[in-house]
Design a protein around this motif. Structure first.
Motif: not given
Length: 49
Positions: A1-2, A6-11
């Motif tokens: 996974m890029d 993960i950053t977008f999912m966290f936000y």
């Protein structure tokens, strides 16, 4: 996974939790107002007796 995904999912999850917390806070405030109004009505009924 890029790592960008993960950053977008966290936000996204943080935004959902923030909205949920605001909603629960609004419900709690509404409940307090209703309890206060109900207590005032009970007081008015007791005064009439």
């Amino acid at each position: 996974m890029d790592s960008r995904n993960i950053t977008f999912m966290f936000y996204g999850l943080a935004a959902v939790w923030a909205v949920l917390a605001i909603y629960v806070g609004m419900l709690a405030a509404r409940e307090r107002n209703l309890k206060r109004e109900l207590e005032g009505l009970r007081h008015m009924v007791e005064e009439r007796k």
